[in-house]
Structure formats: structure tokens, C-alpha cells
Write a protein that holds these residues in place. Structure first.
Motif, PDB file in Angstrom:
ATOM      1  N   SER A 134       0.820  -1.205   0.000  1.00 15.71           N
ATOM      2  CA  SER A 134       0.000   0.000   0.000  1.00 15.71           C
ATOM      3  C   SER A 134       0.854   1.254   0.000  1.00 15.71           C
ATOM      4  O   SER A 134       2.031   1.240   0.373  1.00 15.71           O
ATOM      5  N   SER A 145      -7.976   8.918  -3.780  1.00 15.56           N
ATOM      6  CA  SER A 145      -7.281   7.666  -3.477  1.00 15.56           C
ATOM      7  C   SER A 145      -6.947   6.885  -4.746  1.00 15.56           C
ATOM      8  O   SER A 145      -5.972   6.138  -4.795  1.00 15.56           O
ATOM      9  N   GLY A 146      -7.741   7.079  -5.789  1.00 13.00           N
ATOM     10  CA  GLY A 146      -7.505   6.362  -7.033  1.00 13.00           C
ATOM     11  C   GLY A 146      -6.151   6.653  -7.645  1.00 13.00           C
ATOM     12  O   GLY A 146      -5.558   5.789  -8.310  1.00 13.00           O
ATOM     13  N   PHE A 149      -3.094   4.116  -6.734  1.00 10.43           N
ATOM     14  CA  PHE A 149      -2.983   2.729  -7.189  1.00 10.43           C
ATOM     15  C   PHE A 149      -1.867   2.537  -8.202  1.00 10.43           C
ATOM     16  O   PHE A 149      -1.149   1.534  -8.167  1.00 10.43           O
ATOM     17  N   VAL A 152       1.408   2.244  -6.380  1.00 13.84           N
ATOM     18  CA  VAL A 152       1.601   0.937  -5.745  1.00 13.84           C
ATOM     19  C   VAL A 152       1.958  -0.108  -6.797  1.00 13.84           C
ATOM     20  O   VAL A 152       2.906  -0.894  -6.631  1.00 13.84           O
ATOM     21  N   TYR A 153       1.228  -0.117  -7.893  1.00 12.49           N
ATOM     22  CA  TYR A 153       1.444  -1.111  -8.951  1.00 12.49           C
ATOM     23  C   TYR A 153       2.856  -0.987  -9.519  1.00 12.49           C
ATOM     24  O   TYR A 153       3.557  -1.997  -9.710  1.00 12.49           O
ATOM     25  N   THR A 174      -7.889  -5.001  -5.360  1.00 13.05           N
ATOM     26  CA  THR A 174      -7.542  -3.717  -4.759  1.00 13.05           C
ATOM     27  C   THR A 174      -8.494  -3.351  -3.627  1.00 13.05           C
ATOM     28  O   THR A 174      -9.631  -3.835  -3.573  1.00 13.05           O
ATOM     29  N   VAL A 176      -9.138   0.126  -0.542  1.00  9.74           N
ATOM     30  CA  VAL A 176      -8.725   1.379   0.092  1.00  9.74           C
ATOM     31  C   VAL A 176      -8.934   1.237   1.580  1.00  9.74           C
ATOM     32  O   VAL A 176      -9.928   0.662   2.031  1.00  9.74           O
ATOM     33  N   ALA A 192      -4.168   3.366  -0.623  1.00  8.28           N
ATOM     34  CA  ALA A 192      -4.545   2.470  -1.705  1.00  8.28           C
ATOM     35  C   ALA A 192      -3.690   1.218  -1.589  1.00  8.28           C
ATOM     36  O   ALA A 192      -2.480   1.310  -1.366  1.00  8.28           O
ATOM     37  N   PHE A 194      -2.961  -3.146  -2.748  1.00 11.78           N
ATOM     38  CA  PHE A 194      -3.155  -4.352  -3.536  1.00 11.78           C
ATOM     39  C   PHE A 194      -2.993  -5.555  -2.610  1.00 11.78           C
ATOM     40  O   PHE A 194      -2.052  -5.605  -1.812  1.00 11.78           O
ATOM     41  N   TYR A 254     -12.662  -3.726  -3.430  1.00 10.63           N
ATOM     42  CA  TYR A 254     -13.267  -3.617  -4.755  1.00 10.63           C
ATOM     43  C   TYR A 254     -13.392  -5.002  -5.378  1.00 10.63           C
ATOM     44  O   TYR A 254     -12.438  -5.565  -5.916  1.00 10.63           O
TER      45      TYR A 254
END
Length: 279
Positions: A134, A145-146, A149, A152-153, A174, A176, A192, A194, A254
Motif C-alpha cells: 500500500s 485515493s484512485g 494505485f 503501488v502497482y 484492490t 482502500v 490504496a 493491492f 473492490y
């Protein structure tokens, strides 16, 4: 003195089908069976055994356990142990029944106040520890927050294929995490994340850590992200009405979305989880 099964049934006030079933499982065999007619006959001497069966059954013991007790005998200490265990089981059932009663009363109260049935069903569920990667930041809004991501990725980098769970899409599972203890419209503490199958090296602001196991108040939001506040409100009302308090950061998991992510896509499915404990 031998009695036909119907006569014995009337005398002891136990239905004939029940006596036949007790015979079938070996719990109370007839004293005699006519080899020509198949008629079952019972003796008065069998009444004490039947009464013990009924007494133990009335305490909630299963028939298999009753059969074992009658076949092998039981000491006072063993009986005390059985009764203590049954006492604990009944006590737990009472707690569960009281919790159900409280929730029924809360739902009735909601319908009486709102004149409608809530679209959100809140349940309690135990969630196991969850390994995540995260990035946590102070955000200007919840929708911001989007933007985390992608960071993180990218930080997971070459480990994406082996480390990410493949759901809800090939991009990985994913979620939050919201850390503020009260609602805020700006300067929001969020992360955010994973979900990971295995640990990966940390990089930049990306942190690998385990979210703790918890008892969660959970509900499902089937709809766009710009109306998800209604689901949060439903859980907050439920926790208050049912005598729970929130004891940690809540999560938006999600379950289904598809890129490009849009705030108004009504097909998205999100699970909200709030860690709670009884007040």
C-alpha cells in the motif's frame, strides 16, 4: 406384561413413528417381535429406559450420544462433564439469539423511522489477516485515493505476476483503507492497497504489511463510487443500533470494476468492512 406398539405409545405418550425410529437406530428395541406378523411388543420394564432417553433428549443431547450413554453406562463425573458442556452450548446459543433479537429490533426501528427497507444488509464476519502492498497519504478528497494505485502497482514492479491476486481483473484485487476515526471531507488519511499472495520488496512510499484479522461489520455496495457514502452511512447506523463500536480503520474492497475506472459506473461491486467489537 407385553403391549403392542400402539398401546405402549398411548401409555407413554410417545408417537408410534418415534418408537419405530428408536427401534431402527437401536436406541429402544421392542421386547419382542412377532416373527410372523412383524408386530412389535414392549414391556413395562422398558419405560424407565424410554424416560431416560426423553430426559436426555429434552436437554438437547443428540440421539447418537444418548445411545452411547445407554450402551456403556455413565459415571456421575462423566454426566457432570456432559452437562457442563451442554450448559456452555446453550449459553452461546442464548448470546447468539439475543444478538439476532437486537438486530431484528434495529431493523424494525429503521423501517418505522424511514418508512422503507434499507438496500444494505449488514452482517458480521470474521476476516483473516491480509497481506497487502500500500501507499498511504493525506488526500484532498476521497476520490483522490484512485491516484495512488498506479504508484503501488509500479512499486511492485517485476513481482506483479507472482504477487498479485488476479481478481477482480488481471490488474489484481484492490482496496482502500481509511484511517480517520471520523468523517472528513478534506485532508483525509487513506491508503490504496493491492492484496498480495507473497511478500515483495518495498520501494519508495510503497509499504508491505499485514492487515490484522478482525470481526467486521460488512455490507455490499452495488453501484457507482459517487454514491458509496450511503453504504458507509448504513454500516454506521447498524453499529450504533446493534451496540457495537468501531475499533480500527475501515476498508473498501473492490470486488468488481473494470478500467477505465469511472465514479459513475453502476455495475461496480464494493464490499465495505468496519472492524467492530461489542460495547
Amino acid at each position: 406384561m407385553m403391549l403392542k406398539i400402539g398401546e405402549f405409545s398411548r401409555l407413554v405418550q410417545v408417537p408410534v413413528p418415534t418408537l419405530r425410529y428408536y427401534d431402527q437406530i437401536g436406541l429402544l428395541k421392542p421386547g419382542e417381535v412377532d416373527c410372523l406378523t412383524g408386530y412389535r411388543y414392549y414391556s413395562l420394564d422398558q419405560i424407565p429406559r424410554l424416560h431416560r432417553i426423553l430426559a436426555l433428549k429434552g436437554l438437547g443431547f443428540p440421539l447418537e450420544q444418548i445411545a452411547e450413554v445407554l450402551a456403556t453406562g455413565i459415571s456421575p463425573e462423566q454426566m457432570r462433564g456432559m452437562l457442563r458442556l451442554r450448559h456452555a452450548q446453550i449459553s452461546q446459543q442464548l448470546v447468539e439469539a439475543q444478538n439476532q433479537l437486537t438486530e431484528v429490533e434495529a431493523r424494525l426501528q429503521y423501517i418505522e423511522m424511514e418508512e422503507q427497507v434499507s438496500r444494505y444488509d449488514v452482517i458480521l464476519k470474521h476476516v483473516e489477516p491480509l497481506l497487502v502492498a500500500s501507499v498511504r497519504a493525506i488526500l484532498p478528497s476521497h476520490s483522490a485515493s484512485g491516484s495512488l494505485f498506479a504508484e503501488v502497482y509500479a512499486a511492485i514492479g517485476a513481482h506483479v505476476s507472482k504477487a498479485l491476486d488476479p481478481m477482480p481483473s488481471e490488474g489484481g484485487q484492490t482496496l482502500v483503507i481509511w484511517y480517520d476515526s471520523e468523517f472528513k471531507e478534506q485532508d483525509i488519511d487513506g491508503a490504496a492497497a493491492f492484496r498480495l499472495r507473497c511478500r515483495v520488496p518495498e520501494h519508495g512510499r510503497m509499504h508491505v504489511h499485514e492487515l490484522p484479522a478482525a470481526m467486521m461489520a460488512s455490507t455490499i455496495h452495488h453501484g457507482p463510487y459517487n454514491t458509496i457514502g450511503q453504504a458507509h452511512e448504513a454500516i454506521l447506523k447498524w453499529t450504533k443500533a446493534n451496540g457495537y463500536r468501531i475499533v480500527g480503520p475501515d476498508r473498501e474492497v473492490y470486488l468488481y470494476n473494470k478500467p477505465p475506472i469511472r465514479r459513475d459506473d453502476a455495475s461496480y461491486i464494493t464490499e465495505l468492512q468496519y472492524p467492530v467489537e461489542k460495547v
